[in-house]
Enzyme design. Structure first.
Site, PDB file in Angstrom:
ATOM      1  N   ASP A 168      37.942  32.054  76.161  1.00 29.32           N
ATOM      2  CA  ASP A 168      38.599  32.819  75.106  1.00 29.32           C
ATOM      3  C   ASP A 168      37.747  32.655  73.841  1.00 29.32           C
ATOM      4  O   ASP A 168      36.773  31.897  73.808  1.00 29.32           O
ATOM      5  CB  ASP A 168      40.048  32.365  74.892  1.00 29.32           C
ATOM      6  CG  ASP A 168      40.873  33.481  74.228  1.00 29.32           C
ATOM      7  OD1 ASP A 168      40.273  34.427  73.679  1.00 29.32           O
ATOM      8  OD2 ASP A 168      42.114  33.406  74.245  1.00 29.32           O
TER       9      ASP A 168
HETATM   10  C1  BGC Z   1      42.739  36.188  72.347  1.00 32.24           C
HETATM   11  C2  BGC Z   1      42.357  36.935  73.598  1.00 32.24           C
HETATM   12  C3  BGC Z   1      41.517  38.137  73.224  1.00 32.24           C
HETATM   13  C4  BGC Z   1      40.302  37.669  72.452  1.00 32.24           C
HETATM   14  C5  BGC Z   1      39.341  38.796  72.066  1.00 32.24           C
HETATM   15  C6  BGC Z   1      41.550  35.901  71.454  1.00 32.24           C
HETATM   16  O1  BGC Z   1      41.941  35.387  70.230  1.00 32.24           O
HETATM   17  O2  BGC Z   1      43.401  35.000  72.706  1.00 32.24           O
HETATM   18  O3  BGC Z   1      43.506  37.323  74.310  1.00 32.24           O
HETATM   19  O4  BGC Z   1      41.154  38.849  74.368  1.00 32.24           O
HETATM   20  O5  BGC Z   1      40.738  37.040  71.270  1.00 32.24           O
HETATM   21  O6  BGC Z   1      39.867  39.598  71.098  1.00 32.24           O
END
Ligand code: BGC
Length: 758
Positions: free
Chosen positions: A277
């Site tokens: 993530d």
């Molecule tokens: C989130 C993800 C997301 C990623 C990209 C993160 O903060 O937890 O779910 O896909 O950002 O935007």
């Protein structure tokens, strides 16, 4: 009337011929054999785009083979330029993955995933993902960070909005449908997006529903509850998996070898790509698991995280970790191989560029119709006292429309709508004008400036508007910003001064219909008492207005069901239907009157059981609940055999009758309980459901087939087993179903391979 369905005829560019699996593996091996260590590590980097241009540093990095993927670049010309640099100016010409959070639509916004889950309709969910994929692919995006399939049993958590609710089986079936919608049924290719099941795993169990907080999940709960939808996504062919931010039993998911290697690769045989993530590799040192970025890179790489999103620990440290013998080069080959395999499966090497003219226009009439159908299919009629709904345009002369969400084109879209365009939104106020404005006098008052406003400056006008009208529709709930990532709430009542507004309007004595727009279940016990009808519309997306208007005036009969429990008060949370019985289960005789606590039930206590003194132990509305404009009855539940051999199959059947005066859709739900097992099992578990359409008076016999695999669970030894013994099975219209039968499974305990699941 059934929810209308449309066929989507929009055709993306034709698929390029896909190499077979062996062909892809040969190409992966060939590419790897020609890459330097630095180029392999380059494939593991995902970096942000420049939004509307190509910054020099990004151009250089791509040219030098230091980038495998970009995210958050949605200008197709810029995406094509990035692909040109990658394919024509880098040494090996490997195109880029282009990722984006395409969560519930793109330009055309569909209901939030929690709302889509309420449809209990895998085909509809698949269609919504298909439309989103087409609109996103037209911009050059080839990878979405969806579906989010974290089991969500704590509505304080803001990310419940993105989830498919509390139940592993519902989430598994709908998550797999989303994967098929994004990726296509057959093969990945142009017009499809590589899907990404997230967040692996257990993220939804964050303590007190506070985002990013730690999780402690016993392994059998992890396996029986949280991992189940991910396994289903893997079986549906999901191209990628995203790790969770959270600490899982002491090891953050991004460095969790048990999850990323043992379960995902070894038990399930996943051969796609794992992405961290945002910044979650660097954060391993913030968790206190590593001292610095170098340590974080080493742990994440060795545990099984292939690609790093946003942070640069791999770029800065992996090469020296390999040279120093701390990370084997074979590990880097495996990681880069997983990325290359994904690109090959997408057909990216054959077709890196995007021509928007090959795609249907965004927010086309067809896409808007699909969003309207999806919105109608997601709305749950929670309460309908005295047939308050549907409203009859012929008998109504005037209607008051009150609330901060009645005419707000943006708020109805919900969380995670980076690319959603509120200009296309049709609000309820506008839709009601279009539907009945020529027959019914519509009066509008905002009541509160926002859902969070604490003042009552707008109340007098709202009350006046209600007083002048035959009935009132209140549009209350939560603005989009109150749910989503890092948007958690400790008190999940109606925010701001909205409850006082409900009281003021209810005091007029007019029929009050509450349309709830929300990203989560709200604790509405007091509010519900004051409203005659309540329709939960979630954040319904671009076409929420027309879908609501259709339901309010009876053009569409509501048919959705709660994918998550609605508590009475926040203090009941977490409350979900598939709980364990405990040794002193609550009973209806469990309430007492005590001083200083408002009695909520007249009964006196007759013993020590599991309940709160100040609230009933039941939820306000249980999982699976939802009313219709018609009524359904269930009769004659039966099993094909009272005793079933372990290798056999049992058929459970029931007769469902539409006993009302309208046609309608019913969601027939089957729940089981393993009555005696070697580890305690939930009091009820959803094991099958089917959405059916019955005309008024029609009756239909519905059959479900269960095998030992449907009755399996992870037992004490963490093996997937089915034990002999008695099973109770209920069929009905909610998790509160009362009609049941039983059968006995006979034979030896069956151990099933972890790689299969029902
Ligand atoms: C989130 C993800 C997301 C990623 C990209 C993160 O903060 O937890 O779910 O896909 O950002 O935007």
């Amino acid at each position: 009337m059934p929810v209308p369905r449309v066929m989507h005829t929009a055709s993306p560019p034709p698929d390029v011929p896909q190499a077979d699996a062996a062909g892809i593996e040969a190409r992966v091996a060939d590419l790897l054999s020609r890459m330097t260590l630095e180029e392999k590590i380059g494939q593991l980097a995902q970096v942000s785009g420049g939004r509307d241009h190509v910054p020099d540093h990004l151009r250089d990095a791509i040219r030098e083979g230091r980038v495998g993927a970009v995210l958050n670049e949605v200008h197709v010309d810029v995406v094509n330029e990035l692909q040109r640099i990658a394919t024509e100016e880098s040494r090996l010409g490997i195109p880029l993955l282009v990722g984006r959070d395409v969560i519930h639509g793109f330009t055309t916004v569909f209901p939030i995933p929690l709302g889509q889950a309420a449809s209990f309709d895998p085909d509809g969910v698949q269609r919504a993902a298909r439309v989103a994929a087409l609109e996103a692919a037209a911009r050059g995006i080839n990878w979405t960070f969806a579906p989010m399939i974290d089991i969500s049993r704590d509505p304080r958590w803001g990310r419940v909005a993105e989830s498919l609710g509390e139940d592993p089986y519902l989430t598994a079936t709908l998550g797999a449908a989303m994967v098929r919608g994004f990726q296509g049924d057959q093969s990945l290719g142009p017009g499809h997006l590589a899907a990404c099941a997230k967040h692996f795993a257990g993220y939804g169990a964050c303590e007190s529903g506070r985002d990013y907080a730690t999780t402690s999940i016993p392994e059998h709960d992890l396996r029986n509850v949280h991992l189940r939808p991910f396994h289903a996504a893997v079986q549906a062919g999901v191209a990628s998996i995203m790790t969770s931010f959270s600490d899982v039993n002491g090891v953050p998911a991004t460095a969790n070898t048990f999850l990323l290697t043992q379960v995902l690769r070894e038990e399930w045989g996943f051969d796609g790509m794992v992405v961290s993530d945002w910044d979650s590799i660097r954060q391993l040192s913030v968790h206190g698991l590593t001292e610095d970025d170098r340590g974080s890179a080493r742990l994440a790489a060795c545990a099984g995280t292939d690609m790093e999103m946003a942070s640069h620990t791999y770029a800065h440290h992996l090469a020296s970790l390999v040279r120093d013998g701390e990370v084997p080069e074979a590990r880097i080959d495996a990681m880069a191989g997983n990325v290359l395999r994904t690109k090959l499966r997408l057909g990216l090497l054959e077709r890196p560029y995007t021509n928007p003219a090959d795609y249907p226009a965004a927010a086309s009439a067809e896409h808007l119709q699909a969003a309207r159908d999806a919105a109608a299919a997601c709305m749950v009629l929670l309460k309908n006292e005295g047939h308050t709904l549907p409203l009859a345009a012929d008998h109504l002369t005037s209607l008051a429309i009150i609330g901060p969400l009645a005419d707000d084109a943006y708020e109805q879209l919900g969380t995670w709508i980076f690319d959603g365009d509120a200009q296309h939104s049709v609000t309820p106020l506008r839709a009601l004008h279009e539907l009945v404005g020529d027959r019914v006098t519509l009066r509008y008052a905002r009541g509160c400036a926002t859902t969070r406003s604490r003042d009552d400056a707008g109340f007098a006008a709202a009350v006046e508007t209600a007083t002048q009208s035959d009935a009132v529709v209140l549009f209350l709930g939560e603005e989009a910003i109150l749910s989503g990532e890092a948007h958690c709430r400790a008190d999940i009542g109606l925010p701001g001064n909205q409850e006082a507004l409900v009281e003021a309007i209810a005091a007029t004595g007019k029929p009050v219909i509450l349309v709830l727009m929300t990203g989560r279940p709200l604790a509405l016990e007091r509010v519900a008492e004051r409203c005659h009808a309540i329709l939960c519309a979630w954040h319904p997306g671009t076409m929420g207005g027309p879908a609501i208007a259709d339901i309010l005036f009876g053009n569409v009969s509501p048919s959705a069901r709660l994918p998550i429990t609605f508590p009475r008060v926040t203090g009941q949370v977490p409350i979900y239907y598939a709980q364990k019985a405990g040794g002193k289960p609550p009973t209806h005789a469990s309430y007492i009157h005590i001083d200083n606590i408002e009695p909520r039930a007249p009964q006196l206590s007759v013993g020590n059981t599991s309940f709160h003194l100040d609230v009933l132990w039941t939820p306000l509305w249980p999982f699976g609940h939802g009313l219709s404009y018609t009524t359904f009855e269930y009769h004659d539940i039966s099993v094909s055999a009272a005793v079933v051999p372990m290798e056999g199959m049992v058929t459970v059947s029931v007769e469902v009758v539409n006993t009302g005066h309208r046609d309608g859709d019913e969601v027939v739900q089957l729940y089981i309980r393993d009555l005696v097992a070697s580890v305690t099992r939930p009091v009820k578990e959803l094991r099958a459901y089917r959405r059916i359409h019955l005309t008024s008076g029609e009756r239909q016999v519905i059959e479900f087939h269960l095998t030992a695999a449907d009755l399996a669970f992870y037992g004490g030894a963490m093996q997937r087993i089915t034990e002999p013994g008695r099973f109770r099975v209920w069929i009905g219209g909610s998790s509160d179903a009362q009609l049941y039968t039983e059968f006995e499974l006979r034979g030896d305990t069956l151990t099933l391979p972890a790689s299969t699941t029902s």
